[in-house]
Structure formats: C-alpha cells, structure tokens
Design a protein around this motif. Structure first.
Motif, short mmCIF file in Angstrom:
data_model
loop_
_atom_site.label_atom_id
_atom_site.label_comp_id
_atom_site.label_asym_id
_atom_site.label_seq_id
_atom_site.Cartn_x
_atom_site.Cartn_y
_atom_site.Cartn_z
N GLU A 1 0.82 -1.17 -0.04
CA GLU A 1 0.05 -0.01 -0.10
C GLU A 1 1.04 1.32 0.09
O GLU A 1 1.96 1.13 0.63
N SER B 1 7.14 0.19 4.65
CA SER B 1 6.73 -1.13 3.95
C SER B 1 7.56 -1.64 3.02
O SER B 1 7.78 -2.92 3.18
N ASP C 1 1.65 -5.01 8.07
CA ASP C 1 1.65 -3.52 7.27
C ASP C 1 0.29 -2.76 7.65
O ASP C 1 -0.47 -2.81 7.09
N GLU C 2 0.52 -1.82 8.62
CA GLU C 2 -0.64 -0.99 9.00
C GLU C 2 -1.82 -1.87 9.10
O GLU C 2 -2.98 -1.72 8.51
MG LIG Z 1 3.25 1.43 3.67
#
Ligand SMILES: [Mg+2]
Ligand SMILES: Nc1ncnc2c1ncn2[C@@H]1O[C@H](COP(=O)(O)OP(=O)(O)O)[C@@H](O)[C@H]1O
Lengths: 771, 252
Positions: A771, B48, B170-171
C-alpha cells in the motif's frame, strides 16, 4: 478520464487488439473471397456454356441409330430450336498415348469427336471455337491438370500420330465427375480413326424455352426414341461443372462464418475482462453522474477503428488471393465478365461483417448498465458469483490437488468469461473433427456403398452391344480359381407409368443383388419378382415411397411392382433402380456390370490384366482404382482440406489460448501476488492456469466432438447428398478422432498456457500488494 | 537470544522517471524470537519497503537478509515460497483475500498447499483460530459479505495457520476504527504471548505503545529505537505518552 481508459486499454491489450484485428481481417478476407469466387464462377460458367452452346438435353445412345424418327421428332416438337446427333468414338485407354503417358489405367470413357457445326462447341483456352487441322489433337483440360500432356507433345492414337495442339474446354464433360472425356481431331483424321473404335451417339437438342425441359424430357421418352445410355440436361451439366469450385466456395463460407464467430468471441472476452477490471472505475464514473452511454461510445468507437482497419486489410488480402483462387475456374471455364460486380459483392459482404461487429459490441456492452455504483466502489468486484461454484469449497475438497482445484473453481465461478474461450475451442475441435471424419469416411472402403457399389474387388462393364459376349465371360469367371464370387447385373430400360398417365424412362438393373449387398437407406433389396428398389434421386423424382406400387411398361405390357427399398447411388447420374425378375430381351440391354470378388485381393491387378486381354470389348477395372479415379480428386481435396483444418484449428487454439491466458494473468495479477505472498510457488500458479485452460479445452473438445458427430455429420451429409447419396453417417477412426485429435488440441492448449504463464515469475509481490 | 531475521545494510531503490531513487539507504535490523516490534515513520519513509525486504518478498539491491540462518540471496524462488509459507505470516492493511474463495477457504489456503491429506485437521484448526479471533460462523461467507474488521481478523487467522515464527503486519489497523483497532492489538499481544514474534508498521502511537520495541524510520533509514517493558494494561497511558514524546523529539 475516457481517453485515459481507452489509451490504457489499447496500450495494455496490444496483443488482444492486434489479434482481434487479425481475425476480423481474416473473416473479411474470406467473405470477400467467397463472394468474388461465387460471382466469377457463375459468370464464367455462364460465359462458357453460352459460348459453347451447351445442349439443353442430351441423350447418350449406344447401338443402332434411328435418325429418321429423331428428325421427325425434332421437327414436330415446337420447343426444339436446334437438333444434332454427334458421334463419340470410344477408344480403349491403352490405345491413347500422350507424350510419355498412356491412358491405359484411366477409368474414363475416352472418346474422339470432330468440332460440331451448330452447337455444343469445344472451346480452346481463350474461349474460341477450335478448328483442328489434320494431325492436330486437342486434349481435355482435365488431363492438363493431371499433367498427362503438354502442348507440342507427340500423341499416338490407335497407331496414328498426332501433335497435341492445345487443350479444350468441354462444357459437357469437363468435370472429373463426368465419366466421359472428349478429344478433338480434324474431320479427315476422324474418318481414319472411325473404324478403330466403337461409336456412341450424343443426341443433342437446344430448346427455345429451356424452362420447359421437364415436358420435353417426357415427350422424348414417351416417343420411345433412341435412349440406350444416360440422359443429361443443361442444369446437370451446370451442376457438374460448378460442383468442385462450388464446394470450395461453400467451405470458404463455412470457415469465414467460424472465423467471424471467433472474432466475436475475442471481442466478448476482451470486453468482459475489461468490465471486470474497470468495474470500480466504471462504478465511480456512474456514481459521479457520468452516463453509461458515454462510456459505451468510447468502446464502440474503439471497435469501429479496429473493424475498419481489419476490414480494409481483409479486402486487400482478398484481392491478392483471388488471383490464385480463380486459377481453377479460369482454367476450366475461362474468364468471367463480372469481375467488377464480384468485387462489389465482396465489399458488400465485408460491410455486413463490419456492422454485425458493431452491433455485437453494442450488445455485449449492455452489461455496463448492470454495474451497480455502490457495489463497485465498496468491493471493486461484481457480485454475481455463481451459486453452484460457491458450494465447491477447498475445505470440502478431498479429491483434487489444491492447485488443480483452484483452477477448476476459477473456471466454474467465472463462467461468463470462460464460455468465450470454450466456444473458440469448440469451434476449433469442430474444425478438426468434421473434415477429418469426412476424409476418413470417403476414403474408407465401406464408403463405396454410398456410391451404390457393393464390396467387391473388380468390376467388368460392357455396353449393350456386347451383350451376346457376356456368357463367354461368365464361363471364364466360373472356371477361374481366383474368383470367389461374381454377379451379373444387367441394366435395361423400361417405361414407368406415372400417376398422370404419362410415361418416363427408367433404367433397371436386373440380377442377383444379394451377392454384393449395398447400403439401403430405407427398406431392403428386392428379393421377389414383383419387388423393385429405387435410387434416392429416382425415388424423389418419381415421388415414390417404400410400399408404393410402381407400374413398368414393356412392349405395351404393364407389370406392377412393390417398391421395397431406397438406396444411395452416385453412379450413372444417380438415377437407377434394382429388381430381380428375368427378362430375356437382349435388345433393351444398356449395359452389363459384372462385379467380381477375388479369393486373394492382392491378385487384382493381374486378374484385371487377364480379363482386359481376353475380352477387349469390356472395361475391366480395379474397384479401388475406379473409386479413386472417380472420387480421387475429391478425396485428395478433402484430405488436403482436413490437414489444413488441423493446422488452422491448432493455430487458432494456440493463439486464442495464449491471448486469453495473457489477459487473465494481467487481470489476476493481484490475486497471483496474494498467493505468492502466502507461499505459493510460480509452479503452483502455473499449474492453476494450466488446469483452467486444459479444463476448458477438455469440455470444448467433448462438446466439439459431439457437435461434429451430429451437426457436422449433417453438414457433411449435405455435401455427400449432392452426389445422390442419402442418409450418411461418419466412419469415425476412433484413434484419430478420440485420441490423436484431442491430444493435439490439449497439447496446443498446454503449450500455449505454459508458454504464456511462465511470466507468473515476473509478477512482483510488493508492486501488486504494497500500500 | 535466537535471531529470526537479520537485515544487514539493506539498500533498495526504485526507478522513477529514469532515475534510481534509494528508498532504503543501508538499513540494518535484527528481530529476535518472540519479539514484539513496531515500525513508525512518516508516509513514504520506506516502512513497507523494509518489511517486504525483510520477508523476502522484494529483492534488495545490496546488503543481506538472513532468515533463520538462510541468506535470501542464495535461496531459489521455491525456497523463498517455502520460507514465506512456513516461517512467517502476513497481515496487510487492505484485506488481501481471493474473491473467488469464501472466508474459510481463504484462511486455509496456504496450509492446504502442502497438506492435502489432513484436511479435516486443518479445517478444525482454522475453526479454532477463528474462534480465538472472534469470527466464528463466518466460514461460508463470501469476502464481500463481511465487514472490514472481520476481514482483517480473517487475515490474521490465515497468517496464524502454519504456526509462523513471526507475523508481519503492514498497518493492519490502518483501516479500522479505534475500538476495532484496540481489539486487534489485544489479539496481537496474545499471539505474541505465545512466543510468536510480531512486527507491525503503524502511524498510531496507541498501537506502537502496545509493543515492546519501536523502530523509527525516516528517509529510508532507522534513525532511532526505543524499548518498552512488557505491556500491562494499567501502563497504557504512560506508554502512549512516552511514544508521543519520542515522536515529537525526532520530528515525525
Ligand atoms: Mg506503507
Ligand atoms: N514498487 C515501487 N516502485 C516505485 N516506487 C516505489 C515502489 N514501492 C515504493 N516506492 C516508493 O518508495 C517510497 C517508500 O514507499 P513505502 O515503503 O511504501 O513507504 P511507507 O510504507 O513508509 O509509506 C515511496 O516514495 C514510494 O513512492
């Protein structure tokens, strides 16, 4: 935003756009070719038959000629415009040597004629009426095609020397389907040859009103005029001249139909895939109030561009190819004067295809309307998952390997998408199967039963004149240890009394029909004296069915017969009948056929030679040779066609499979990335794709095979029935049809899929998920 | 202490407009067995990217990543797949699920790849994990038929299926409200209590405060690190305060 969508679309799907364009071009090319060929064929045929002044009615006659009665008939019948009797001098093939080649093995009746005075002209290759000088020989065009002669060759005919001065077009006997071939020599040379062969007569009429041919035929036969031989009319001449090119045009049309279907499938697949991919964006566009019709317009515009380019390309290709394709028509029939109209019709055909594509695109795009804005934005996918596929869950799957299961499930839950690919594969396997089965059928030994020929090794044919010599032959056959069985089948001419009281000629084959049985479409072979069986064409023309009563007239005496069976026959124009009663009148014998089977098939050649030497008046032929020469050109054309079809189908399969798999892979990038993130290897994913395509191709092959054996068989039956055969069923070679062809198809699918999906390794996880 | 993952001098760059941009500028980091780590930093700082590099999903330009003693540079594609499947679990911000499969199938997907035979056991295990994360009863639902929070829990179930040594997130709470977010963190704490290492990327001080080691990133480098004692619910406010102070200190 529109432009962005279209641009993305074009750039991302270069391969698809190109393939679609290629298929449209191919379809346009084929349709245009078919139109051009059809117009040229019919025009060239008309030109030739007009120039040659082909007879409207032709009666072959062997034996004494009653010229006076014929002349009186011609004078009295108000429909006769012109009348002539033409001599046809039969010579043994072995008496004819062209250059290095002899026609000894020819099953054609080779004969010699002079140029006619009034009509039925023999034409040279420029379409002019030939005037043969002494020492000049003109050879039937089909021998040029077979490379048996060349202009300038020395020819020896019954010991007399000629020079091959050219080739001739014979509007009656051009076709290989016609059993006779005419050579042309000068009047002087003809006189010298005349005593060396035996003469048959062609009794020919030109009519003032050719549409009243039916009435004329009846009038001719009721008068009891000379009729010892086949009767042929103008329309049959036309049919025989046109049939091989006509069949080619038919096949081209059929293939073009299939190619159009494939281009439709490409378009549908692309659009559906696009719709799935752009689902969210289209939803967003809807949500912010853009109109669906605007979105549709973009796609229609895009396909209009593709179709225009494809059509123009196809048209240009067809103009290049037409020369090659017209060669045969030009050779046999000459130039057509309708070239401009032909091209015009080709253009019209292409325009039709163009519009049908746009209409099709428009129809597929209707699906856009169904996209719900809220669903699209929330989930980015369409909701109409398949209920049945939903029940197929991994947790309950005990049978399949996980990757295979996932592949199959994907196919089942996106049926709409895969149906497109399925249809293409169905078409491809249909394209493989039908020509292959047709070829297997007509080249199989049992096919001759559709020709009205039983299963035997050789056939001895004599004309009516030699009937007195038949017993000698029979004695020889009786004593011959090579011969295991034979039958004597004598064809005689009778009058049939029609329901309206009029009478028509009917050739009836008498003898024991149980020795070499043939296939009956309905009923059975005649066994009792009062039974008769009719060929399909005769049964149709006389309007008789099994169980009906048929009245034959002989010397004013009427006899009733029960119609007992209908059989297929493609010999002698397909108009025959079979009965078993005895009739000793030798005068009415038209021909005698003696089928012979041997105890050892390998002796055929030797036996044929023996009998040819012993009975020079009889025509002795190896039945396989007979079939090959009569049907040979058609069999080899179908064989070529079937190989071409296999190649085409495999190319289509490979092209479409790699195209579809490529698009799927592009669409499914995210899913692939997810699976890879959770530890699926590239091989796993490749296996899933292979499962999808092989699964679809197996279903496609099964459906294609079923269709080939039903619809395909019907289609092939239509072709065969034009020769006079009735019910027709494929002789399927199980190894070819059920093993090799499916394996080839699956192999092609597999190859295309493996080749396309090795790219899965290039799908980067982070690029697609991060993302 | 056993080290599960060692990253040495990791450099990772991407091509942008025909120019290489370094996203990771020589990052070194080690993660021990059973650790509870979080990774904070401004958007675009390379969090990330670091996580994908440490898990072997991205190939690094230079430097080394060693997982359980295996240098990833020497591992084949298949070995990388095996490591991903057997050693680690992943939870992404968006629920990365196959839309073709229902919730249960999505959860068991990575496990049934190897274990075709013991399907009943796998399903049993999946159901018990689903119960633990509180999504019992959703087995047969399509992924479009559950809420975002439920989907995220399903993602955790999937990550837990192969008993990984470490779970990356990831979040994972990025798209959840603070209530669901806290519940999610309870879950991660519980997982961590069972000796599974957890590494989370987050923007949220409340999330980071639940972990025991916080790495701060900026411009592709780890610029700072702080350690907290084992989490006790009563210390929550102090921990959040400590994280906030640290964040202000280094200006993120
Ligand atoms: Mg990220
Ligand atoms: N696949 C990629 N291609 C090009 N640039 C990328 C790619 N992935 C990340 N980046 C760039 O790397 C930088 C860091 O990204 P990322 O690691 O996702 O940051 P964070 O997760 O900390 O927000 C960003 O500037 C981003 O644009």
């Amino acid at each position: 935003m529109y432009n962005r969508i279209i641009r993305n679309d074009m750039v991302k799907s270069k391969a698809v756009t190109l393939t679609t364009m290629i298929f449209i071009a191919a379809a346009a090319m084929l349709v245009s070719l078919a139109a051009i060929l059809a117009v040229n064929l019919s025009s060239a045929l008309d030109t030739m038959m007009t120039k040659a002044k082909t007879p409207h009615f032709m009666q072959m006659h062997a034996g004494e000629l009653d010229t006076e009665r014929l002349q009186t008939f011609a004078k009295e019948n108000s429909n006769v415009e012109e009348f002539q009797v033409v001599e046809f001098l039969n010579l043994e093939g072995s008496e004819i040597t062209l250059g290095e080649n002899t026609l000894a093995a020819s099953v054609q009746d080779n004969g010699f004629s002079t140029q006619n005075k009034q009509f039925d002209y023999l034409l040279d290759l420029d379409g002019n009426i030939i005037n043969a000088a002494d020492g000049e020989l003109y050879v039937p065009i089909s021998y040029k095609q077979d490379n048996l002669a060349e202009v300038g060759d020395r020819a020896v005919i019954a010991g007399k020397e000629f020079i091959v001065a050219g080739f001739l077009r014979d509007s009656q006997m051009n076709s290989t389907l016609s059993a006779s071939k005419r050579f042309l020599v000068s009047e002087g040379d003809y006189k010298e040859l005349r005593s060396l062969g035996y003469i048959e007569y062609l009794i020919e009429f030109r009519l003032k009103d050719p549409s009243k041919i039916g009435a004329f035929e009846t009038a001719y036969s009721t008068k009891g005029l000379n009729a010892n031989g086949p009767t042929v009319t103008y329309s049959l001449f036309k049919m025989m001249n046109g049939i091989s090119d006509g069949m080619m045009i038919g096949v081209i049309l059929l293939v073009s139909g299939l190619v159009v279907a494939i281009s439709f499938m490409c378009i549908r697949f692309t659009l559906l895939a696009k719709m799935e991919e752009d689902y969210r964006e289209i939803g967003v566009m809807k949500a912010i109030g853009l109109r669906v019709s605007d979105i549709k317009k973009i796609y229609i515009a895009k396909y209009a561009v593709i179709a225009t380019v494809g059509s123009i390309l196809g048209f240009i290709l067809s103009l290049f190819l037409k020369e090659k394709m017209l060669e045969n028509i030009r050779l046999y029939m000459g130039q057509s004067d309708q070239s401009a109209n032909a091209i015009l019709l080709g253009i019209i055909g292409i325009i039709l295809i163009f519009f049908s594509i746009l209409i099709f695109v428009n129809n597929v795009l209707r699906g856009f309307r169904k996209i719900s804005a809220s669903e699209a934005i929330r989930f980015g996918t369409s909701q109409d998952r398949n209920r049945k596929a939903k029940r197929l869950t991994l947790s309950r799957n005990k049978l399949w390997n996980t990757n295979i299961f996932l592949g199959m499930k994907d196919v089942l839950s996106r049926k709409r998408l895969y149906i497109t690919m399925l249809l293409v594969l169905v078409i491809a396997s249909f394209i493989i199967m039908v020509p292959q089965n047709l070829y297997n059928t007509i080249s199989s030994k049992s096919f001759i039963q559709y020709m009205g020929i039983g299963n035997y090794d050789l056939r001895i044919q004599t004309t009516g004149i030699d009937v007195k010599d038949v017993p000698k032959m029979v004695d020889a056959l009786k004593l011959d240890s090579d011969v295991s069985s034979y039958a004597v089948l004598t064809t005689k001419s009778f009058q049939v009394k029609m329901d309206d009281g009029s009478e028509e000629n009917l050739k009836v084959e008498l003898g024991d029909h149980s020795i070499f049985p043939i296939a009956y479409t309905e009923g059975r072979a005649p066994e009792a004296d009062n039974e008769i069986a009719l060929s399909k064409i005769n049964a149709d023309e006389l309007g008789k069915q099994v169980g009906d009563i048929l009245t034959l007239v002989k010397d004013g005496e009427e006899r009733s017969f029960t119609m007992i069976g209908i059989y297929s026959d493609i010999t002698n124009g397909g108009k025959t009948a079979k009965a078993v009663f005895t009739d000793d009148d030798e005068a009415t014998v038209i021909w005698t056929i003696i089928p012979v089977s041997l105890s050892d098939h390998s002796h055929v050649e030797q036996v044929v030679n023996e009998y040819t030497d012993a009975f020079p008046f009889a025509k002795v032929s190896d039945i396989e040779e007979f079939v090959t020469q009569t049907l040979g050109s058609i069999i080899s054309a179908v064989e070529m066609g079937s190989y071409a079809s296999i190649a085409i189908a495999l190319v289509i399969t490979i092209l479409i499979t790699s195209l579809f798999m490529n698009m799927l892979l592009a669409k499914d990038k995210y899913q692939v990335a997810v699976m890879k993130a959770f530890g699926f290897t590239n091989t796993d994913i490749q296996l899933q794709y292979i499962t999808r395509s092989v699964f679809v191709s197996i279903i496609g092959i099964v459906i294609g095979t079923l269709l080939a054996n039903t619809i395909g068989e019907k289609l092939a039956g239509l072709v065969i029935s034009s020769f006079g055969a009735s019910t027709f069923s494929f002789t399927v070679d199980p190894l070819d049809s059920y093993l090799f062809s499916p394996l080839m198809m699956i192999g092609a699918t597999l190859f295309a899929t493996v080749f396309t999906t090795w790219r899965t390794g290039k799908i980067n996880i982070s690029e697609n998920i991060k993302e | 202490m056993k080290k599960i993952i060692i990253g040495e001098n990791i450099v990772k760059s991407f091509r942008k407009l025909n120019e290489e941009h370094n996203v990771l500028n020589g990052v070194s980091v080690e993660i021990n067995k059973g650790e509870f780590v979080s990774l904070m930093g401004p958007s675009g700082s390379g969090k990330s990217t670091l996580m994908f590099a440490l898990s072997g999903m991205d190939v690094v330009n230079s430097g080394r990543v060693i997982i359980n003693g295996k240098d990833l540079a020497t591992a084949s594609e298949n070995e990388l797949s095996d490591i991903r499947r057997k050693t680690m679990g992943f939870v992404f911000q968006q629920p990365t699920m196959l839309k073709n499969l229902n919730i249960l199938d999505n959860i068991i997907l990575p496990s049934v790849r190897d274990n075709q035979k013991n399907k009943t056991e796998i399903v049993k295990k999946a159901k018990s994990i689903m119960k633990r994360v509180g999504i019992t009863g959703l087995e047969d639902r399509d992924i479009t038929e559950v809420s975002g929070g439920q989907l995220q829990r399903a993602g955790i179930c999937r990550a837990l299926m192969n008993n990984p040594e470490i779970i990356f997130g990831d979040e994972p709470t990025g798209s959840l409200n603070s209530q669901s977010s806290q519940e999610m963190m309870d879950l991660f704490s519980e997982i961590n209590n069972n000796c599974t290492a957890v590494m989370l990327v987050t923007h949220d001080a409340k999330v980071a405060a639940r972990t025991e080691r916080i790495l701060f990133m900026r411009d592709g480098e780890i610029i700072s690190e702080c350690r907290l004692p084992k989490f006790e619910a009563k210390d929550m406010d102090d921990r959040v305060e400590e994280v906030m102070v640290k964040m202000r200190e280094i200006g993120i």
